[in-house]
Design a protein around this motif. Sequence first.
Motif, short mmCIF file in Angstrom:
data_model
loop_
_atom_site.label_atom_id
_atom_site.label_comp_id
_atom_site.label_asym_id
_atom_site.label_seq_id
_atom_site.Cartn_x
_atom_site.Cartn_y
_atom_site.Cartn_z
N ASP A 79 60.85 48.94 55.08
CA ASP A 79 62.10 49.70 54.83
C ASP A 79 63.04 48.79 53.66
O ASP A 79 63.75 49.44 52.65
N GLU A 106 61.32 49.32 50.15
CA GLU A 106 61.49 50.61 49.96
C GLU A 106 62.96 50.82 48.97
O GLU A 106 63.01 51.51 48.29
N ARG A 122 63.05 49.01 45.99
CA ARG A 122 62.21 49.75 44.82
C ARG A 122 62.93 50.78 44.28
O ARG A 122 63.26 51.23 43.19
#
Length: 241
Positions: free
Chosen positions: A139, A142, A145
């Motif tokens: 998590d 992500e 990113r």
Amino acid sequence: MRLFGTVAGLYDSARPGYPAWIGESIVSFHGRAPSSVVEIGAGTGKGTAVLAGLGAPLTCIEPDPRMAAVLAGRFPAAVVHATTFEDWTPPDGGADVLACAMAWHWLDPATRNRLAFDALAPGGTLAIFGHRYGYADPDQGEAVRATLSRLNRTGSDRPLDWFHQDVLDHGCFTGVRKEVRRTPLPLDRTGYLNLMATFGPGLKQSPERQRQVQEALGRLVDDFGGNVVLDLRTTLVLGSR
């Protein structure tokens, strides 16, 4: 490769080094203690520290004079050439071990394998190694990113362990093998932001965009509780001439 000279000091302090198993695997593959070691794209010496431990005369090639200055200060026993691998002249008879840490992608894909082969002594060893940075918490990864994408900063699109396939595809080295190990790398807010400030995609952005990225990542780390644990994937590729 001269891009990193602008942050040579930060690069040296923020980037993780390499574990002892890299050197142990090189010697095991080579079959004996090397008589000479040459490092391509040595930077400030993150890989050099492992190679210096092999106990052989060490030559380092680093084209950025700012990185080379830090390198020479850290490893006064090494011979440092502030030039490119392509412009460097190998010693008569070739190097016993030719190594490259996190710099293989800066070399010309059309010539790097052949030049490396020609720079080695018969029976010499090619050793390419590097880190790939992931996140222990998917998590968190992500979220990072998504933030970098929003700010138009993208990372490498090279496949995982791409340099292993690169050496295999060229076909001039024998006995090519790959070793991979993973290590958790916990970082506090400052350590993480300093590390992120040393990557090429960010350094290519304007100073204002770099500031925006640092602020956004800082807010994320605060949301994470002030710490990030990276999943450090270290790959070593070995081959013989």
